[in-house]
Design an enzyme around this catalytic site. Structure first.
Site, PDB file in Angstrom:
ATOM      1  N   ASN A  40      21.936 -54.125   5.377  1.00  0.00           N
ATOM      2  CA  ASN A  40      22.596 -55.438   5.374  1.00  0.00           C
ATOM      3  C   ASN A  40      23.512 -55.616   6.574  1.00  0.00           C
ATOM      4  OD1 ASN A  40      22.879 -54.728   1.968  1.00  0.00           O
ATOM      5  ND2 ASN A  40      21.646 -56.437   2.695  1.00  0.00           N
ATOM      6  N   HIS A  68      15.819 -55.261   2.438  1.00  0.00           N
ATOM      7  CA  HIS A  68      15.991 -56.166   3.582  1.00  0.00           C
ATOM      8  C   HIS A  68      15.577 -55.504   4.906  1.00  0.00           C
ATOM      9  CE1 HIS A  68      17.868 -59.395   1.358  1.00  0.00           C
ATOM     10  NE2 HIS A  68      18.745 -58.550   0.818  1.00  0.00           N
ATOM     11  N   HIS A 180      26.098 -52.726  -4.324  1.00  0.00           N
ATOM     12  CA  HIS A 180      27.317 -53.011  -3.551  1.00  0.00           C
ATOM     13  C   HIS A 180      28.612 -52.828  -4.316  1.00  0.00           C
ATOM     14  CE1 HIS A 180      25.156 -55.682  -0.298  1.00  0.00           C
ATOM     15  NE2 HIS A 180      24.499 -54.552  -0.574  1.00  0.00           N
TER      16      HIS A 180
END
Length: 283
Positions: A40, A68, A180
């Site tokens: 990220n 991602h 997270h």
């Protein structure tokens, strides 16, 4: 040996807290090897070659990825020439890059780093359990490699825990990323593997998992997107976990969380030596 794993670096704030703190930790603490999840790092979505190099220059030995991985399309190309960037091993056959490799720590130890992606509430990739079995096939911890670190990038804690127990005794550390938020379950499993369901993020916690609050709240309350998600850029926390690994067996002997800066209560793993001078006096 002593290993440090830092959670998902989110946007500029996450990169800044890493570049502010990690060089000093590497220079002044008893850490032999550093792994960072960087999926990220580029505006909250993916990683670029320049950002990858920035994190390596700050002290990372290896950077892992996740769902991602390819948001920045250049990653599909530069991952082939960057051996220290590791994507999930259970991506389909033919995906660029590598899902695991063996690296050399500053103390000369051979460290296998593997990246896996979960399948519960995420893209239905190949079986992560079978993928890590293939990675470890023929390798014995303490004989062929001195340490094994597995980053499980997954949504469900049940899947992360399952992989932790599946690898207990075969890995030095199984650590979760992706959600997270640091969990409080860091421990050594019965077979000697260090485990933590999620190491948290390196980013601004005055946010919704690293993103500015307005857009997530609008989507939660109205179910209508207003704008693109944008990373929060306030004071960030460095979140990670430190592990002490037996030089003979390759199994964990201590595991302790690390949190510096930002909104989270700070804590320093004593196994890395004395805390940095700028850590809060209360610690």
């Amino acid at each position: 040996m002593r290993l440090l794993f830092l959670g998902d670096v989110v946007g500029r704030a996450g990169r800044t807290v890493v570049t502010d703190h990690l060089p000093g930790i590497v220079a002044n603490s008893r850490v032999d090897f550093v792994v960072i999840n960087g999926e990220n790092a580029a505006g909250g979505f993916g990683i670029t070659e320049a950002i990858c190099q920035e994190l390596l220059d700050a002290g990372a030995d290896v950077i892992t990825l996740g769902n991602h991985a390819w948001d920045q399309r250049e990653a599909l190309v530069f991952i082939e020439r960057q051996p220290r960037l590791v994507r999930p091993a259970n991506f389909p056959l033919g995906t660029p890059g590598r899902g695991a490799d063996i690296f050399t720590a500053t103390n000369g130890a051979r460290v296998l780093v593997a990246n896996l992606m979960g399948r519960i509430f995420m893209d239905p990739l190949d079986d992560p359990f079978a993928a890590i079995d293939r990675v470890l096939d023929g390798l014995t911890l303490g004989r062929d490699v001195d340490a094994v670190v597995v980053d499980v990038h997954a949504e469900a804690t049940s899947e992360k825990q399952g992989l932790g127990y599946h690898l207990d005794g075969r890995a030095s550390l199984v650590v979760g990323t992706h959600t997270h938020v640091p969990t409080a379950d860091h421990r050594i499993l019965s077979g000697g593997t260090g485990y933590m369901s999620d190491v948290g993020m390196c980013g601004d916690y005055d946010s919704v998992i690293g993103m500015e609050k307005d857009e997530p709240l609008a989507r939660f309350t109205r179910k209508i997107p207003q704008a693109r998600y944008a990373p929060a850029n306030g004071a960030a926390s460095l979140s990670g976990v430190a592990v002490e690994i037996d030089d003979v067996s390759g199994l964990a002997t201590k595991i302790q969380p690390l949190r510096l800066g930002g909104e989270l209560a700070e804590t320093w793993p004593e196994l890395l030596g004395d805390a940095p001078s700028d850590l809060l006096a209360a610690i």
